[in-house]
Design a protein around this motif. Structure first.
Motif, PDB file in Angstrom:
ATOM      1  N   PRO A  82       3.161  12.296   5.180  1.00 52.79           N
ATOM      2  CA  PRO A  82       2.211  12.772   6.540  1.00 52.79           C
ATOM      3  C   PRO A  82       1.139  11.662   6.818  1.00 52.79           C
ATOM      4  CG  PRO A  82       2.644  14.808   4.619  1.00 52.79           C
ATOM      5  CD  PRO A  82       3.136  12.760   4.547  1.00 52.79           C
ATOM      6  N   LEU A  83       0.606  11.455   5.942  1.00 51.32           N
ATOM      7  CA  LEU A  83      -0.721  10.508   5.704  1.00 51.32           C
ATOM      8  C   LEU A  83      -0.489   9.454   6.681  1.00 51.32           C
ATOM      9  CD1 LEU A  83      -2.740  11.857   3.544  1.00 51.32           C
ATOM     10  CD2 LEU A  83      -3.801  12.627   4.835  1.00 51.32           C
ATOM     11  N   SER A  84       0.294   8.507   5.943  1.00 52.76           N
ATOM     12  CA  SER A  84       0.567   7.626   6.264  1.00 52.76           C
ATOM     13  C   SER A  84       1.622   7.477   7.435  1.00 52.76           C
ATOM     14  CB  SER A  84       1.136   6.603   4.766  1.00 52.76           C
ATOM     15  OG  SER A  84       2.341   7.447   5.009  1.00 52.76           O
ATOM     16  N   GLY A  94      -2.596   1.007   8.884  1.00 50.64           N
ATOM     17  CA  GLY A  94      -3.292   0.990   9.621  1.00 50.64           C
ATOM     18  C   GLY A  94      -2.292  -0.541   9.533  1.00 50.64           C
ATOM     19  N   PHE A  95      -1.364  -0.642   8.713  1.00 51.86           N
ATOM     20  CA  PHE A  95      -1.341  -1.733   8.706  1.00 51.86           C
ATOM     21  C   PHE A  95       0.831  -1.497   9.713  1.00 51.86           C
ATOM     22  CE2 PHE A  95      -2.514  -3.667   4.636  1.00 51.86           C
ATOM     23  CZ  PHE A  95      -2.749  -4.679   5.098  1.00 51.86           C
ATOM     24  N   ILE A  96       1.202  -0.055   9.545  1.00 49.06           N
ATOM     25  CA  ILE A  96       1.926   0.565  10.085  1.00 49.06           C
ATOM     26  C   ILE A  96       2.298   0.571  11.569  1.00 49.06           C
ATOM     27  CG2 ILE A  96       3.205   2.749  11.459  1.00 49.06           C
ATOM     28  CD1 ILE A  96       2.959   3.946   8.477  1.00 49.06           C
ATOM     29  N   ALA A  97       0.081   0.489  12.012  1.00 45.88           N
ATOM     30  CA  ALA A  97       0.036   0.734  13.320  1.00 45.88           C
ATOM     31  C   ALA A  97       0.039  -1.728  13.939  1.00 45.88           C
ATOM     32  CB  ALA A  97      -1.629   1.049  13.706  1.00 45.88           C
ATOM     33  N   GLY A  98      -0.152  -2.387  13.513  1.00 45.96           N
ATOM     34  CA  GLY A  98      -0.389  -3.763  13.650  1.00 45.96           C
ATOM     35  C   GLY A  98       0.653  -3.798  13.618  1.00 45.96           C
ATOM     36  N   TYR A  99       2.089  -3.784  12.909  1.00 45.78           N
ATOM     37  CA  TYR A  99       3.338  -4.508  12.597  1.00 45.78           C
ATOM     38  C   TYR A  99       4.570  -3.732  13.926  1.00 45.78           C
ATOM     39  CZ  TYR A  99       5.914  -0.988   9.850  1.00 45.78           C
ATOM     40  OH  TYR A  99       6.214   0.397   9.699  1.00 45.78           O
ATOM     41  N   THR A 100       3.705  -2.254  14.467  1.00 46.36           N
ATOM     42  CA  THR A 100       4.669  -1.414  15.408  1.00 46.36           C
ATOM     43  C   THR A 100       3.857  -2.524  16.799  1.00 46.36           C
ATOM     44  OG1 THR A 100       4.003   0.869  14.522  1.00 46.36           O
ATOM     45  CG2 THR A 100       4.459   0.445  16.801  1.00 46.36           C
ATOM     46  N   SER A 137      -5.004   4.350  -0.652  1.00 43.16           N
ATOM     47  CA  SER A 137      -3.368   3.667   0.225  1.00 43.16           C
ATOM     48  C   SER A 137      -2.806   4.600   0.849  1.00 43.16           C
ATOM     49  CB  SER A 137      -2.379   3.874  -1.126  1.00 43.16           C
ATOM     50  OG  SER A 137      -3.634   2.942  -2.525  1.00 43.16           O
ATOM     51  N   ALA A 138      -3.281   5.557   1.907  1.00 44.32           N
ATOM     52  CA  ALA A 138      -1.968   5.607   2.510  1.00 44.32           C
ATOM     53  C   ALA A 138      -2.677   5.808   3.679  1.00 44.32           C
ATOM     54  CB  ALA A 138      -1.788   7.344   2.751  1.00 44.32           C
ATOM     55  N   LEU A 139      -4.151   6.036   4.381  1.00 45.83           N
ATOM     56  CA  LEU A 139      -4.918   5.472   5.876  1.00 45.83           C
ATOM     57  C   LEU A 139      -4.704   2.975   5.422  1.00 45.83           C
ATOM     58  CD1 LEU A 139      -7.492   7.179   5.541  1.00 45.83           C
ATOM     59  CD2 LEU A 139      -5.095   7.835   7.017  1.00 45.83           C
ATOM     60  N   PHE A 162       0.727  -1.132  -0.208  1.00 42.85           N
ATOM     61  CA  PHE A 162       0.137   0.371  -0.181  1.00 42.85           C
ATOM     62  C   PHE A 162       1.424   1.160  -0.207  1.00 42.85           C
ATOM     63  CE2 PHE A 162      -3.419  -3.019   1.013  1.00 42.85           C
ATOM     64  CZ  PHE A 162      -4.253  -2.703   0.388  1.00 42.85           C
ATOM     65  N   LEU A 163       1.838   1.433  -0.008  1.00 38.67           N
ATOM     66  CA  LEU A 163       2.817   2.243   0.766  1.00 38.67           C
ATOM     67  C   LEU A 163       3.236   2.609  -1.247  1.00 38.67           C
ATOM     68  CD1 LEU A 163       4.728   4.421   1.972  1.00 38.67           C
ATOM     69  CD2 LEU A 163       6.659   2.811   2.292  1.00 38.67           C
TER      70      LEU A 163
END
Length: 281
Positions: free
Chosen positions: A90-92, A154-160, A148-150, A75-76
């Motif tokens: 910044p959005l992602s 979501g994936f960033i939050a998940g792997y974090t 795509s940015a949002l 998605f990035l």
């Protein structure tokens, strides 16, 4: 947050902005993302003889994180097809800290005092504002790019959250991060071979120097973050890490020649204010 941890996270933010800038100069965004992650895996592979094998409790989180990173990379790269670095980044990145902050309390028993919550919200508001262009809030923001940015957020939050739990269970952040990147690199090799075929590796070959540089930056940046998440609340580390948009703005303006309207300068002030409040609260 103690000052050494704070400074380490800010250094990680600068490194993270650096490897994201490399995505914008690749001929194929998806392949560029994959190249960087494969290169990071190769660097991590060289380090494996010098780190311990992760504990059994960490392996499920390594596997989950590797899968979530695939979604993040997909998605990035799509987001960068529809928007410039100063919008997509910044959005992602700015949307994930709120998700992390809301979920870290039930999942990790992490809590933030009111002052740090205020700083987090100010920082996130500044990051979102930075994505706007000109004097019209929706100028230049297309629906495909926003989606795509949002999704990336979501994936960033998940792997974090997955890596925070995994690193804490492993009780060795360096071991966890090196094995995570090694596994992730192997997964991305499989993704490229499956989605683009063997010929894709011939296309990656001429860009190996840029990929290696990006991979080393990515490895260093996120390894620092993983360590910091074992030393401080995950929500705080996640939010401070996203101050990397300031470095991305500088790179986008000076290197990629992207526009720098006054509204983004105002956003910089909000982000800096948020960082200061979180540090002092």
């Amino acid at each position: 947050m103690e000052t050494p941890v704070f400074l380490a996270v800010m250094a990680a933010a600068a490194l993270h902005a650096g490897w994201n800038a490399l995505l914008k100069i690749g001929l194929d965004r998806f392949l560029t993302v994959c190249l960087i992650q494969i290169a990071a895996g190769a660097v991590a592979l060289c380090a494996l003889p010098f780190v311990a094998l992760p504990q059994a409790a960490a392996w499920p989180w390594i596997a989950l994180s590797a899968l979530l990173h695939v979604g993040y990379n997909v998605f990035l790269s799509r987001a960068y097809q529809y928007g410039d670095l100063g919008q997509v980044y910044p959005l992602s990145r700015g949307s994930s800290p709120l998700i992390v902050a809301l979920l870290s309390l039930p999942l990790l028993a992490d809590s933030l005092p009111q002052g740090q919550w205020l700083g987090l919200l100010v920082l996130v508001a500044g990051i979102w504002l930075m994505a706007l262009r000109g004097h019209h809030p929706t100028a230049g923001l297309s629906a495909p790019m926003l989606f795509s940015a949002l999704m990336t957020a979501g994936f960033i939050a998940g792997y974090t959250l997955s890596d925070a739990i995994g690193a804490r269970n492993n009780q060795d952040a360096l071991s966890y991060s090196m094995w995570l990147f090694a596994v992730n690199g192997l997964v991305m090799l499989g993704v490229v071979a499956t989605s683009r075929g063997p010929d894709a590796f011939l296309r990656l070959g001429p860009h190996w120097r840029g990929g290696l540089a990006g991979g080393a930056l990515s490895l260093a940046a996120y390894s620092i973050v993983i360590w910091a998440m074992t030393q401080a609340p995950v929500a705080l580390v996640s939010a401070l890490r996203e101050s990397s948009v300031l470095f991305a703005l500088l790179i986008g303006s000076l290197w990629l020649k992207e526009a720098l309207p006054p509204i983004r300068l105002l956003a910089c002030g909000l982000i800096l204010a948020g960082v200061l409040v979180m540090k002092l609260a």
